[in-house]
Design a protein around this motif. Structure first.
Motif, short mmCIF file in Angstrom:
data_model
loop_
_atom_site.label_atom_id
_atom_site.label_comp_id
_atom_site.label_asym_id
_atom_site.label_seq_id
_atom_site.Cartn_x
_atom_site.Cartn_y
_atom_site.Cartn_z
N GLY A 16 -8.25 -1.87 1.31
CA GLY A 16 -6.79 -1.96 1.13
C GLY A 16 -5.90 -2.58 2.25
O GLY A 16 -6.31 -3.07 3.05
N SER A 17 -4.72 -3.05 1.48
CA SER A 17 -3.66 -3.67 2.23
C SER A 17 -3.10 -2.74 3.42
O SER A 17 -2.72 -1.51 3.12
N GLY A 18 -2.61 -2.92 4.36
CA GLY A 18 -1.59 -2.21 5.36
C GLY A 18 0.00 -2.34 4.93
O GLY A 18 0.63 -1.50 5.38
N LEU A 19 0.04 -2.97 3.79
CA LEU A 19 1.43 -3.17 3.19
C LEU A 19 1.61 -2.86 1.79
O LEU A 19 0.64 -3.03 1.23
N SER A 20 2.84 -2.17 1.28
CA SER A 20 3.04 -1.86 -0.19
C SER A 20 4.15 -2.47 -0.37
O SER A 20 5.22 -2.60 0.49
N PRO A 30 0.24 4.13 5.70
CA PRO A 30 -0.31 4.77 6.86
C PRO A 30 -1.98 4.34 7.14
O PRO A 30 -2.32 3.69 6.11
N VAL A 31 -2.51 4.30 8.18
CA VAL A 31 -3.97 4.07 8.33
C VAL A 31 -4.90 5.08 8.36
O VAL A 31 -4.30 5.95 9.20
N GLN A 52 -6.76 3.68 -1.51
CA GLN A 52 -6.23 2.59 -0.83
C GLN A 52 -4.72 2.27 -1.57
O GLN A 52 -4.13 1.48 -0.76
N ASP A 53 -4.50 2.73 -2.65
CA ASP A 53 -3.10 2.45 -3.07
C ASP A 53 -2.15 3.24 -2.07
O ASP A 53 -0.86 2.89 -1.96
#
Length: 60
Positions: A16-20, A30-31, A52-53
């Protein structure tokens, strides 16, 4: 991916991405660091891919 820590190569994956995207801006998610106790993490992957969303997941 690999990271070297105190002379030891550590393997980790990023799910997943670190940004939404929120309206017209990007927000950090959050990680979530996952520690399964050793061995191969591949049998956890289908279960770990779901959240991951809402979080970026770092399984070893």
């Amino acid at each position: 991916m690999f990271a070297k820590n105190n002379g030891i190569d550590l393997f980790f994956d990023v799910v997943g991405s670190g940004l939404s995207v929120r309206e017209k801006s990007l927000e950090s998610k959050p990680v979530l660091f996952v520690h399964h106790g050793g061995g191969d993490h591949s049998h956890f992957r289908p279960w770990l891919d779901g959240p991951q969303d809402t979080a970026q997941i770092i399984p070893p």
